[in-house]
Design a protein around this motif. Structure first.
Motif, PDB file in Angstrom:
ATOM      1  N   UNK A 106       0.834  -1.204   0.000  1.00  0.00           N
ATOM      2  CA  UNK A 106       0.000   0.000   0.000  1.00  0.00           C
ATOM      3  C   UNK A 106       0.872   1.258   0.000  1.00  0.00           C
ATOM      4  N   UNK A 107       1.985   1.202   0.746  1.00  0.00           N
ATOM      5  CA  UNK A 107       2.863   2.367   0.798  1.00  0.00           C
ATOM      6  C   UNK A 107       3.471   2.638  -0.571  1.00  0.00           C
ATOM      7  N   UNK A 108       3.861   1.575  -1.277  1.00  0.00           N
ATOM      8  CA  UNK A 108       4.460   1.769  -2.597  1.00  0.00           C
ATOM      9  C   UNK A 108       3.429   2.317  -3.572  1.00  0.00           C
ATOM     10  N   UNK A 109       2.192   1.880  -3.451  1.00  0.00           N
ATOM     11  CA  UNK A 109       1.141   2.421  -4.322  1.00  0.00           C
ATOM     12  C   UNK A 109       0.966   3.918  -4.079  1.00  0.00           C
ATOM     13  N   UNK A 110       1.009   4.306  -2.787  1.00  0.00           N
ATOM     14  CA  UNK A 110       0.869   5.729  -2.463  1.00  0.00           C
ATOM     15  C   UNK A 110       2.025   6.535  -3.049  1.00  0.00           C
ATOM     16  N   UNK A 111       3.244   5.987  -2.953  1.00  0.00           N
ATOM     17  CA  UNK A 111       4.413   6.681  -3.501  1.00  0.00           C
ATOM     18  C   UNK A 111       4.287   6.818  -5.016  1.00  0.00           C
ATOM     19  N   UNK A 112       3.804   5.754  -5.662  1.00  0.00           N
ATOM     20  CA  UNK A 112       3.614   5.823  -7.116  1.00  0.00           C
ATOM     21  C   UNK A 112       2.570   6.881  -7.477  1.00  0.00           C
ATOM     22  N   UNK A 113       1.508   6.980  -6.675  1.00  0.00           N
ATOM     23  CA  UNK A 113       0.508   8.014  -6.931  1.00  0.00           C
ATOM     24  C   UNK A 113       1.105   9.409  -6.836  1.00  0.00           C
ATOM     25  N   UNK A 114       1.959   9.623  -5.818  1.00  0.00           N
ATOM     26  CA  UNK A 114       2.626  10.924  -5.681  1.00  0.00           C
ATOM     27  C   UNK A 114       3.575  11.180  -6.852  1.00  0.00           C
ATOM     28  N   UNK A 115       4.259  10.110  -7.286  1.00  0.00           N
ATOM     29  CA  UNK A 115       5.157  10.258  -8.440  1.00  0.00           C
ATOM     30  C   UNK A 115       4.369  10.647  -9.679  1.00  0.00           C
ATOM     31  N   UNK A 116       3.177  10.063  -9.846  1.00  0.00           N
ATOM     32  CA  UNK A 116       2.333  10.404 -10.991  1.00  0.00           C
ATOM     33  C   UNK A 116       1.974  11.882 -11.013  1.00  0.00           C
ATOM     34  N   UNK A 117       1.737  12.461  -9.834  1.00  0.00           N
ATOM     35  CA  UNK A 117       1.419  13.893  -9.773  1.00  0.00           C
ATOM     36  C   UNK A 117       2.645  14.744 -10.101  1.00  0.00           C
ATOM     37  N   UNK A 118       3.809  14.307  -9.615  1.00  0.00           N
ATOM     38  CA  UNK A 118       5.045  15.056  -9.914  1.00  0.00           C
ATOM     39  C   UNK A 118       5.295  15.084 -11.416  1.00  0.00           C
ATOM     40  N   UNK A 119       5.162  13.918 -12.051  1.00  0.00           N
ATOM     41  CA  UNK A 119       5.388  13.840 -13.498  1.00  0.00           C
ATOM     42  C   UNK A 119       4.326  14.642 -14.244  1.00  0.00           C
ATOM     43  N   UNK A 120       3.060  14.539 -13.791  1.00  0.00           N
ATOM     44  CA  UNK A 120       1.979  15.283 -14.435  1.00  0.00           C
ATOM     45  C   UNK A 120       2.209  16.778 -14.383  1.00  0.00           C
ATOM     46  N   UNK A 121       2.648  17.280 -13.225  1.00  0.00           N
ATOM     47  CA  UNK A 121       2.932  18.720 -13.110  1.00  0.00           C
ATOM     48  C   UNK A 121       4.101  19.122 -13.989  1.00  0.00           C
ATOM     49  N   UNK A 122       5.099  18.248 -14.091  1.00  0.00           N
ATOM     50  CA  UNK A 122       6.249  18.560 -14.941  1.00  0.00           C
ATOM     51  C   UNK A 122       5.837  18.635 -16.405  1.00  0.00           C
ATOM     52  N   UNK A 123       4.987  17.700 -16.832  1.00  0.00           N
ATOM     53  CA  UNK A 123       4.516  17.721 -18.226  1.00  0.00           C
ATOM     54  C   UNK A 123       3.683  18.966 -18.479  1.00  0.00           C
ATOM     55  N   UNK A 124       2.810  19.305 -17.525  1.00  0.00           N
ATOM     56  CA  UNK A 124       1.981  20.506 -17.695  1.00  0.00           C
ATOM     57  C   UNK A 124       2.852  21.752 -17.828  1.00  0.00           C
ATOM     58  N   UNK A 125       3.874  21.868 -16.984  1.00  0.00           N
ATOM     59  CA  UNK A 125       4.767  23.036 -17.056  1.00  0.00           C
ATOM     60  C   UNK A 125       5.532  23.064 -18.370  1.00  0.00           C
ATOM     61  N   UNK A 126       5.986  21.877 -18.796  1.00  0.00           N
ATOM     62  CA  UNK A 126       6.733  21.823 -20.053  1.00  0.00           C
ATOM     63  C   UNK A 126       5.864  22.231 -21.229  1.00  0.00           C
ATOM     64  N   UNK A 127       4.608  21.769 -21.230  1.00  0.00           N
ATOM     65  CA  UNK A 127       3.695  22.128 -22.318  1.00  0.00           C
ATOM     66  C   UNK A 127       3.437  23.629 -22.332  1.00  0.00           C
ATOM     67  N   UNK A 128       3.279  24.196 -21.122  1.00  0.00           N
ATOM     68  CA  UNK A 128       3.027  25.637 -21.046  1.00  0.00           C
ATOM     69  C   UNK A 128       4.226  26.420 -21.566  1.00  0.00           C
ATOM     70  N   UNK A 129       5.427  26.026 -21.125  1.00  0.00           N
ATOM     71  CA  UNK A 129       6.635  26.712 -21.609  1.00  0.00           C
ATOM     72  C   UNK A 129       6.775  26.558 -23.120  1.00  0.00           C
ATOM     73  N   UNK A 130       6.519  25.348 -23.573  1.00  0.00           N
ATOM     74  CA  UNK A 130       6.667  25.093 -25.010  1.00  0.00           C
ATOM     75  C   UNK A 130       5.671  25.926 -25.805  1.00  0.00           C
ATOM     76  N   UNK A 131       4.463  26.065 -25.261  1.00  0.00           N
ATOM     77  CA  UNK A 131       3.438  26.838 -25.963  1.00  0.00           C
ATOM     78  C   UNK A 131       3.825  28.307 -26.038  1.00  0.00           C
ATOM     79  N   UNK A 132       4.435  28.801 -24.961  1.00  0.00           N
ATOM     80  CA  UNK A 132       4.781  30.216 -24.927  1.00  0.00           C
ATOM     81  C   UNK A 132       5.974  30.553 -25.824  1.00  0.00           C
TER      82      UNK A 132
END
Length: 680
Positions: free
Chosen positions: A425-451
């Protein structure tokens, strides 16, 4: 006579004492003083009965054992010294012997319960003999009080029962074996765990329940216990009767008797849970190492492609997983379109899209996309998910993790491992947090790329969804609303629309019927300011890294034009919008080049739009510190005096210049062009 119980035999000397009574009795009858003294001073009770079962003689010891004086029992039945519940059995046994002359039990050390004068029962042991005198048959018995012995035996039995119950209640295996490897004792847990019966355990050697590859190591540990007297703890596996191997820790200590080591006693403890915990900690450590590596990679990555490639590579190379893949939902919505992979990542894709045979159970990819949470499949044995290294098939476990930012999905991450158990269960929680970190990084990259990118993907969305606030307003007011600008302030969105030829009251009345719109203000030139809570299509697009460039709500239908980076996952963007507003479709998609104006070009363009006096007023105000609020270094009067004009004239020139400056900064000349292109 018969005995109540027949415990282990006493000393053989007691039988010899009973034989001596024959002669003693004769001597007593003959008046021998020595024999009389011996019988009178004996610690054991001597009782002589005739064939009628009546007492004819007893010595003083009878009082200590039974509470009667020696003379009180003479001419009384012997059975008065036996509890009533046992008298019939004793009487029938005595009479049967008189008739047949055959003993039905051994007369030495007969154990039974005697009756004391006060009614209590006394445990006694008796040795019988028969003799004849003057033609009559007599029986002599030597009686001994064994209360202390019985008490010791009962205490010992109770102690052994207690120890046995404690041993049997222990969750661990408790055992003892001699130096030849013969099991001497074991608790119930030994049979329950191994599956062997007590008889089978009795015939086992200790190494029979240890894997062959550990025999030498375990045997060496046993030898140290025997020769050095040390306490040894060793980890191995316990092999059950069925061949199952269970991780166990064995602790052995010397079994000592009379100062000599005669064997080994020990405890075997199941350490499966501890092993799983240790493996979980080790896996989390590997995962944390990989995440730190991923974090460093995200800092260096500029594009979505670089992010997804780095994530997969780091998760596999750092040892966290044997496979990783990043992709988006495929056209059928059940599998993945792969963007990047490492290790067994590609092999995962096939299995991740599998549904149950009846098709009613969604694939793990579908479940992760729909739930927005980590989904896990364990013990996967189909296709490429079987590990056949070292000639052994091992199943794998894999997980699918949504890559989320602001509740919007930017793809899915899949990872797999062959380790057992799969994911805690702990590893699943860590993976969920990792998914948010990667998602935010992709969102920021897309925004920078768009600008900063010249190449963009332009999409047009058409929606008749009544949950889009401006679709509802345009239909209720029977009008057209042209989007000029949208701003975000936390959860609140502010929109500026223009509408021509529509009374302001009609717009207000239509907006009041839409719950999402919290306020409406009529501005000049047919423009309106709308405030909404919870966002709309433009806010969903912004969360996904898209920039809305134009929008129209016309009599119940909205058309939105937005720009995305050239490598953006358009399907995911559209899916995210449709998830919120189902009655929305992708009407058009274009790849286009946009011309980004450089700062010097912007200044030249602005300079040509400003009059000489307007530019002078703007520059004088800026360089004199007029805009340094609240610590101004000059006021309007001082600037006007520098320009040799009246303060009112300065204010007029400055306001017009500021409006032209802000118009050049915020107005997008291509807004109308974008909608025009989308119609063709």
């Amino acid at each position: 006579m018969s005995k109540d119980v027949e415990p282990p035999r006493g000393e053989w000397g007691d039988a010899a004492a009973a034989n001596a009574v024959d002669e003693s009795f004769v001597d007593v009858i003959g008046g021998t003083v020595l024999s009389e003294l011996l019988v009178a001073s004996a610690a054991d009770c001597f009782i002589v009965v005739d064939e009628a079962g009546r007492v004819v003689f007893t010595n003083p010891a009878v009082q200590r054992i039974f509470g009667y004086g020696p003379e009180e029992l003479v001419d009384h039945p012997l059975f008065e010294l036996i509890p009533e519940r046992l008298r019939d059995a004793h009487r029938s046994g005595f009479e049967e012997y008189l008739r047949r002359g055959e003993r039905t039990f051994d007369w030495d050390d007969v154990r039974f319960r005697g009756r004391h004068r006060d009614g209590r029962e006394v445990p006694v042991a008796m040795w019988f003999r028969e003799f004849a005198h003057d033609g009559d048959r007599y029986f002599v018995g030597v009686v001994r009080d064994v209360s202390a012995e019985v008490q010791r035996r009962e205490e010992l039995a109770a102690e052994r029962a207690f120890v046995g119950s404690v041993f049997d209640a222990l969750p661990d295996i408790v055992y003892a074996f001699d130096r030849d490897g013969r099991f001497l004792r074991w608790n119930e847990q030994a049979g329950e765990v191994t599956g062997y019966t007590d008889e089978e355990i009795r015939g086992l050697d200790p190494l029979d329940v240890i894997p062959e590859e550990d025999h030498e190591r375990v045997a060496a540990s046993m030898q140290r216990v025997f020769t050095e007297g040390t306490v040894e703890t060793i980890e191995s596996r316990l092999v059950t009767k069925e061949g199952t191997e269970i991780p166990y820790e064995f602790t052995g200590a010397p079994l000592v008797e009379n100062g000599e080591i005669v064997g080994e006693t020990g405890v075997g403890r199941d350490v499966s849970e501890r092993k799983r915990y240790e493996e979980t900690l080790e896996r989390l450590d590997d995962l944390n190492t990989a995440i730190r590596s991923v974090d460093r990679a995200l800092v260096d990555a500029d594009t979505r492609e670089e992010i997804t490639r780095s994530v997969c590579t780091r998760l596999v190379e750092e040892g966290a997983y044997c496979g990783a893949v990043v992709g988006s939902l495929d056209g059928d919505g059940v599998g993945l379109d792969v963007d990047a992979w490492a290790g067994l990542g590609r092999e995962m894709v096939e299995v991740a899209a599998d549904r149950a045979e009846d098709g009613d159970v969604p694939s793990i990819v579908e479940r992760a996309a729909e739930s927005g949470s980590v989904q896990v499949s364990e013990n996967v044995t189909s296709g490429p998910m079987v590990d056949e290294t070292e000639g052994t098939e091992r199943s794998r476990t894999f997980a699918v993790v949504p890559l989320l930012a602001d509740d919007q999905r930017f793809g899915l991450l899949g990872v797999c491992t062959h380790r057992v158990p799969g994911l805690s269960d702990r590893e699943r929680a860590v993976l969920g947090e990792l998914g948010e970190v990667i998602g935010n990084a992709i969102q920021s990259a897309l925004t920078r790329q768009l600008l900063h990118s010249d190449a963009v993907v332009e999409i047009e969305l058409r929606s008749r969804d009544a949950d889009v606030p401006f679709v509802a307003v345009s239909e209720a007011a029977d009008c057209r609303l042209d989007l000029q600008r949208s701003l975000s302030f936390g959860d609140e969105q502010v929109f500026y629309f223009a509408s021509s030829g529509v009374p302001a009251d009609r717009i207000r009345d239509a907006a009041s019927s839409v719950p999402a719109i919290t306020a409406v203000d009529a501005l000049d030139d047919g423009r309106f300011e709308f405030r909404t809570c919870g966002g709309t299509i433009t806010s969903v697009l912004a969360e996904l890294g898209a920039r809305t460039t134009a929008g129209v709500a016309d009599h119940g239908e909205a058309r939105i034009v937005a720009e995305l980076p050239s490598d953006a996952a358009v399907r995911e963007v559209v899916d995210a919008v449709q998830e919120r507003y189902p009655d929305t479709d992708l009407a058009a998609r274009h790849e286009t080049e946009r011309s980004l104006q450089r700062p010097d070009e912007f200044r030249r363009t602005l300079a040509t739009d400003l009059t000489e006096k307007q530019q002078a007023a703007l520059e004088a105000a800026y360089f004199s510190g007029y805009f340094e609020w609240p610590a101004r270094t000059s006021d309007a009067g001082a600037v006007a005096e520098t320009l040799d004009i009246a303060p009112q004239t300065f204010h007029q020139h400055l306001r017009v210049a500021e409006r032209k400056l802000l118009s050049a900064l915020f107005e997008d000349a291509r807004r109308g062009d974008a909608l025009d292109r989308s119609r063709t």
